[in-house]
Design a protein around this motif. Structure first.
Motif, short mmCIF file in Angstrom:
data_model
loop_
_atom_site.label_atom_id
_atom_site.label_comp_id
_atom_site.label_asym_id
_atom_site.label_seq_id
_atom_site.Cartn_x
_atom_site.Cartn_y
_atom_site.Cartn_z
N ASP A 167 -8.54 -3.67 -9.79
CA ASP A 167 -8.46 -3.34 -11.21
C ASP A 167 -7.05 -3.48 -11.77
N ASP B 278 -0.48 2.72 -8.20
CA ASP B 278 -0.98 3.87 -8.95
C ASP B 278 -2.51 3.92 -8.98
N CYS B 279 -3.16 3.20 -8.10
CA CYS B 279 -4.62 3.17 -8.04
C CYS B 279 -5.16 4.57 -7.75
N PRO C 198 -5.86 -2.36 -1.55
CA PRO C 198 -5.56 -3.36 -2.57
C PRO C 198 -6.49 -3.15 -3.78
N CYS C 199 -5.92 -3.00 -4.96
CA CYS C 199 -6.69 -2.63 -6.14
C CYS C 199 -7.10 -3.87 -6.94
N MET D 249 0.84 -1.18 0.00
CA MET D 249 0.00 0.00 0.00
C MET D 249 0.89 1.25 0.00
N GLU E 108 -7.88 5.39 -6.40
CA GLU E 108 -8.72 5.41 -5.20
C GLU E 108 -7.82 5.48 -3.97
N LEU F 238 -11.34 9.78 -5.02
CA LEU F 238 -10.88 9.32 -6.32
C LEU F 238 -10.05 10.44 -6.92
N HIS G 129 -4.29 -1.69 -10.84
CA HIS G 129 -3.49 -0.46 -10.87
C HIS G 129 -2.26 -0.53 -9.98
N ALA H 156 -3.63 3.78 -0.55
CA ALA H 156 -4.31 3.09 -1.65
C ALA H 156 -4.65 1.67 -1.17
#
Length: 68
Positions: free
Chosen positions: A24, A29-30, A21-22, A1, A32, A43, A26, A19
């Motif tokens: 999507d 660099d997420c 855990p993404c 993170m 969210e 966001l 990312h 951030a």
């Protein structure tokens, strides 16, 4: 993170954001982020756009006419 400090409207002060855990893909660099103080999510916009050029539009539309 990944961690960064941002202003949190809910906490009314600068707080560390992380951030989560993404899902999507990312990674760090997420776009969210979650406030570690209160849990509010934000966001971050990661795109840029050009502002319209007014002068170019005026030239393309031609001269303005006025009633006499």
């Amino acid at each position: 993170m990944s961690d960064r400090e941002l202003y949190c409207d809910s906490c009314e002060g600068v707080q560390p954001f992380e951030a989560p855990p993404c899902a999507d893909g990312h990674g760090i660099d997420c776009p969210e982020l979650i406030c570690t103080g209160c849990g509010v999510a934000v966001l971050i916009a990661t795109f840029a756009f050009r502002a319209p050029q007014l002068a170019a539009r005026r030239r393309q539309s031609g001269p303005r006419r006025r009633a006499a």
